[in-house]
Design a protein around this motif. Structure first.
Motif, mmCIF file in Angstrom:
data_model
loop_
_atom_site.group_PDB
_atom_site.id
_atom_site.type_symbol
_atom_site.label_atom_id
_atom_site.label_comp_id
_atom_site.label_asym_id
_atom_site.label_seq_id
_atom_site.Cartn_x
_atom_site.Cartn_y
_atom_site.Cartn_z
ATOM 1 N N THR A 5 0.851 -1.197 0.000
ATOM 2 C CA THR A 5 0.000 0.000 0.000
ATOM 3 C C THR A 5 0.887 1.247 0.000
ATOM 4 O OG1 THR A 5 -0.083 -0.188 2.379
ATOM 5 C CG2 THR A 5 -2.009 -0.994 1.152
ATOM 6 N N VAL A 6 0.265 2.333 -0.459
ATOM 7 C CA VAL A 6 1.010 3.585 -0.585
ATOM 8 C C VAL A 6 0.827 4.418 0.682
ATOM 9 C CG1 VAL A 6 1.029 5.770 -1.836
ATOM 10 C CG2 VAL A 6 0.909 3.618 -3.094
ATOM 11 N N ASP A 7 1.946 4.910 1.222
ATOM 12 C CA ASP A 7 1.929 5.681 2.453
ATOM 13 C C ASP A 7 1.976 7.178 2.104
ATOM 14 O OD1 ASP A 7 2.670 7.026 4.763
ATOM 15 O OD2 ASP A 7 3.842 5.322 5.526
ATOM 16 N N ASP A 8 1.071 7.970 2.707
ATOM 17 C CA ASP A 8 1.023 9.411 2.396
ATOM 18 C C ASP A 8 2.344 10.111 2.700
ATOM 19 O OD1 ASP A 8 -1.512 9.101 1.574
ATOM 20 O OD2 ASP A 8 -2.459 9.982 3.361
ATOM 21 N N ALA A 9 3.018 9.669 3.761
ATOM 22 C CA ALA A 9 4.288 10.317 4.128
ATOM 23 C C ALA A 9 5.328 10.092 3.023
ATOM 24 C CB ALA A 9 4.796 9.760 5.459
ATOM 25 N N LEU A 12 4.561 12.474 0.161
ATOM 26 C CA LEU A 12 4.975 13.842 0.467
ATOM 27 C C LEU A 12 6.500 13.965 0.366
ATOM 28 C CD1 LEU A 12 3.955 16.636 1.303
ATOM 29 C CD2 LEU A 12 4.356 15.981 3.693
ATOM 30 N N ALA A 13 7.198 12.917 0.828
ATOM 31 C CA ALA A 13 8.676 12.942 0.757
ATOM 32 C C ALA A 13 9.136 13.058 -0.695
ATOM 33 C CB ALA A 13 9.252 11.681 1.392
ATOM 34 N N LEU A 14 8.431 12.365 -1.571
ATOM 35 C CA LEU A 14 8.803 12.396 -2.990
ATOM 36 C C LEU A 14 8.581 13.793 -3.571
ATOM 37 C CD1 LEU A 14 9.517 10.468 -5.446
ATOM 38 C CD2 LEU A 14 7.067 10.471 -5.921
ATOM 39 N N ALA A 24 18.286 12.385 -1.266
ATOM 40 C CA ALA A 24 17.157 11.874 -2.050
ATOM 41 C C ALA A 24 16.381 10.819 -1.244
ATOM 42 C CB ALA A 24 17.678 11.263 -3.343
ATOM 43 N N PRO A 25 15.036 10.815 -1.353
ATOM 44 C CA PRO A 25 14.220 9.900 -0.532
ATOM 45 C C PRO A 25 14.143 8.487 -1.135
ATOM 46 C CG PRO A 25 12.788 11.316 -1.837
ATOM 47 C CD PRO A 25 14.201 11.728 -2.167
ATOM 48 N N HIS A 26 15.281 7.798 -1.209
ATOM 49 C CA HIS A 26 15.279 6.494 -1.894
ATOM 50 C C HIS A 26 14.452 5.428 -1.186
ATOM 51 C CE1 HIS A 26 17.709 7.430 -5.297
ATOM 52 N NE2 HIS A 26 18.626 7.994 -4.538
ATOM 53 N N ALA A 27 14.455 5.477 0.148
ATOM 54 C CA ALA A 27 13.681 4.446 0.856
ATOM 55 C C ALA A 27 12.195 4.620 0.540
ATOM 56 C CB ALA A 27 13.933 4.537 2.361
ATOM 57 N N ALA A 28 11.735 5.875 0.545
ATOM 58 C CA ALA A 28 10.317 6.140 0.218
ATOM 59 C C ALA A 28 10.029 5.697 -1.221
ATOM 60 C CB ALA A 28 10.022 7.630 0.396
ATOM 61 N N ILE A 29 10.949 6.005 -2.123
ATOM 62 C CA ILE A 29 10.741 5.631 -3.536
ATOM 63 C C ILE A 29 10.642 4.108 -3.674
ATOM 64 C CG2 ILE A 29 11.878 5.551 -5.806
ATOM 65 C CD1 ILE A 29 12.936 8.406 -5.221
ATOM 66 N N ARG A 31 9.613 1.964 -1.482
ATOM 67 C CA ARG A 31 8.318 1.491 -0.968
ATOM 68 C C ARG A 31 7.206 1.822 -1.960
ATOM 69 N NH1 ARG A 31 10.710 3.247 4.007
ATOM 70 N NH2 ARG A 31 9.819 5.330 3.761
ATOM 71 N N LEU A 32 7.271 3.012 -2.539
ATOM 72 C CA LEU A 32 6.233 3.399 -3.506
ATOM 73 C C LEU A 32 6.301 2.518 -4.748
ATOM 74 C CD1 LEU A 32 6.540 7.308 -3.230
ATOM 75 C CD2 LEU A 32 4.619 5.903 -2.436
#
Ligand code: HEM
Length: 426
Positions: A5-9, A12-14, A24-29, A31-32
Motif C-alpha cells: 500500500t502507498v503511504d502518504d508520508a 509527500l517525501a517524494l 534523495a528519498p530512496h527508501a520512500a521511492i 516502498r512506492l
C-alpha cells in the motif's frame, strides 16, 4: 501492480523539495515502487508554493522510457516540462517557446537546425579546451590544502564551455552564472537574487542588457525567473548577441546555428533568444551539481574511490555510475494528450505525468543491487540524460567535462576528504 500500500508520508517525501535538502528519498521511492511503477501524488501547498492538481509519478525504468519516447501521448508542450504549473497563462506561453517544451514537428525542426551547428569539428574544438581548463582549475587549488569544490573548482568549467558554445565574450561570462542561479535557484532566496557580475568589466552589450535587469516589485520579490519579465536582461543580451553574430559570425556553435537551414527554414531571432536561455540553464547547474555530487559519492564509498585511483581505465564507467547514482536532474514532466495507461494505471487526458530519473536509475528490474555504488557497473542503462526525442543535446560535452574534472581531481589532488557537511540547494 504490486500489492504494497502507498503511504502518504512517502508521497509527500517524494514531492516536497524540502526533503531533498537532506538527500534523495530512496527508501520512500522503493516502498512506492513496490506498490507499482506509477503512483498518484497529491500536491498540497508546501514551502510557499500553492497547491496543485496532483500528478502521476513514474518510478519504473521501462515506464520512464515508455513515457519519454512517446511525445504523441505524453506532450512536453501542453503543460511544459516543470512539475509545478506556470503561475500565469502568459508564463506557460513563454516556456512553450523553448524547444525543451515543444513536440514534433516544431521540436524536430529545431533539433534539425542544431544538429547542423553541433558539427564534429565545432564539438571537438570545445572538447580540447575542456581538458586543458579542467587541468588548470584543479591546479589552481592543488597547493591550498582545502577549498570549496563547487565555487573554487567546478563552477567555472560549465560556464566556460557554455560561453564557447554560445560565443559569449570572455568578459561577459559571469552573466551566465547569475542567470543560471536565478532560474535554477528560484525556490531558494539567496540563489534567486544572484548578482555577482561586475558590469565595469563587461562589454557594451552586457551593460546595455543589465540596464534591463528585473527589479523587485512593491512586495520586494523579483518576478518569476521562469517568465520573460524575470529574465529581461538575458533576453536583451541574447538579442544583441544574435545581431552581432549575424553581422560578424564566429566559429562558435551559435554562429553556425544562425547560418544553418533545415528544410528551407532558418532560426529566427526570437528562437535564438530562447535557445540561448535554454543552453545557459541546461548546461550549467546540471554539471555544477553532477560533478560535486559524483565526488561526494566517491568520498562516501572509500573502497570505490581506491579502486578508481588504482584503475584509471575505469573512469568512463565510474562517471556513468556517478550519473546513475546521483542524477543531476531529478524529474521532468509531461502532460497526457489522450486517455491512456502506463503499466495498467489509467491516466486521463490532461493529467500531469512526472518521470523520476532518480527512481528509474535505481529500478531493481534493470540494475542489480541498485543502491550499490559500483564504478565497474556495466551495462549501465541510466536515464540521467533522458531518453527519446528530447535526449540531452549536451550529453557528450557533459560527459567530457565530468571525465576531465574527475580525472584531474584524482590525478592532482588524490584523495579528497570532507571539510564539513555539504549544504544542498532546495
Ligand atoms: C550532467 C549534465 C547534464 C544532465 C544530467 C542533463 C540532463 C538533461 C535531460 C534529462 C534532458 C531531457 C529533458 C526532457 O526529457 O524533457 C536534457 C535536455 C537538454 N540538455 Fe542536458 N543535461 C546535462 C548537460 C547539458 C549540457 C552541458 C548542455 C549544453 C551544452 C545541455 C543541453 C541540453 C538541451 C539543449 C536539452 C533540450 C533538448 C531537447 O529539448 O530536445 N545539457 N538534459
Amino acid at each position: 501492480m504490486g500489492t504494497a500500500t502507498v503511504d502518504d508520508a512517502d508521497l509527500l517525501a517524494l514531492y516536497d523539495a524540502a526533503t531533498y535538502r537532506t538527500g534523495a528519498p530512496h527508501a520512500a521511492i522503493d516502498r512506492l515502487r513496490a506498490a507499482g511503477p506509477v503512483v498518484r501524488v497529491p500536491e498540497p501547498a508546501v514551502g510557499g508554493w500553492p497547491a496543485g492538481p496532483g500528478y502521476w509519478a513514474v518510478l519504473g525504468h521501462a515506464e520512464t522510457k515508455e513515457v519519454l519516447l512517446d511525445a504523441a501521448r505524453f506532450s512536453s508542450h501542453l503543460g511544459g516540462t516543470q512539475l509545478r504549473d506556470p503561475a500565469r497563462p502568459e508564463d506557460l506561453a513563454f516556456v512553450r517557446e523553448m524547444m525543451l517544451n515543444q513536440d514534433p514537428p516544431e521540436h524536430t525542426r529545431l533539433r534539425g537546425l542544431l544538429s547542423k551547428a553541433f558539427t564534429p569539428r565545432a564539438v571537438a574544438r570545445i572538447g580540447d579546451g575542456i581538458v586543458a581548463r579542467a587541468r588548470h582549475l584543479v591546479a589552481a587549488v592543488a597547493d591550498r590544502g582545502r577549498c570549496d569544490l563547487v565555487a573554487d573548482v567546478v563552477a567555472d568549467l560549465p560556464v566556460a564551455v557554455l560561453a564557447e558554445i554560445l560565443g559569449v565574450p570572455e568578459q561577459d561570462r559571469g552573466l551566465l552564472y547569475d542567470w543560471s542561479n536565478r532560474v535554477i535557484g528560484y525556490q531558494d532566496a539567496d540563489y534567486a537574487a544572484s548578482d555577482t557580475f561586475d558590469p565595469e568589466r563587461g562589454t557594451d552589450m552586457a551593460r546595455a542588457a543589465l540596464s534591463q535587469r528585473p527589479r523587485p516589485g512593491p512586495d520586494g520579490t523579483l518576478p518569476d525567473p521562469r517568465s520573460r519579465d524575470g529574465l529581461a536582461d538575458l533576453y536583451a543580451y541574447a538579442h544583441a548577441l544574435a545581431d552581432h553574430k549575424r553581422a560578424e559570425p564566429g566559429d562558435d556553435i551559435m554562429s553556425l546555428l544562425l547560418q544553418a537551414s533545415y528544410q528551407g527554414t532558418m532560426v529566427t531571432n526570437a528562437e535564438f533568444e530562447t535557445l540561448f536561455f535554454l543552453f545557459a540553464v541546461a548546461g550549467n547547474e546540471t554539471l555544477r551539481n553532477g560533478i560535486p555530487g559524483g565526488m561526494l559519492t566517491l568520498i562516501e564509498h572509500p573502497e570505490q574511490y581506491r579502486l578508481l585511483q588504482d584503475r584509471p581505465d575505469l573512469l568512463g564507467r565510474a562517471v556513468e555510475e556517478m550519473l546513475r547514482y546521483w542524477p543531476p536532474v531529478i524529474h521532468f514532466r509531461r502532460t497526457a494528450t489522450v486517455d491512456t495507461e502506463v503499466a495498467g494505471t489509467p491516466i486521463a487526458a490532461g493529467d500531469k505525468v512526472a518521470v523520476y530519473h532518480l527512481a528509474a536509475n535505481r529500478d531493481p528490474a534493470v540494475f542489480p543491487d541498485p543502491h550499490r555504488f559500483d564504478v565497474t557497473r556495466d551495462p549501465n542503462d541510466h536515464v540521467s540524460f533522458g531518453f527519446g526525442p528530447h535526449f540531452c543535446l549536451g550529453a557528450h560535452l557533459a560527459r567530457l567535462q565530468m571525465r576531465s574534472m574527475v580525472s584531474e581531481i584524482l590525478g592532482q589532488l588524490g584523495r579528497l576528504e570532507l571539510d564539513g557537511e555539504p549544504v544542498r540547494l532546495m
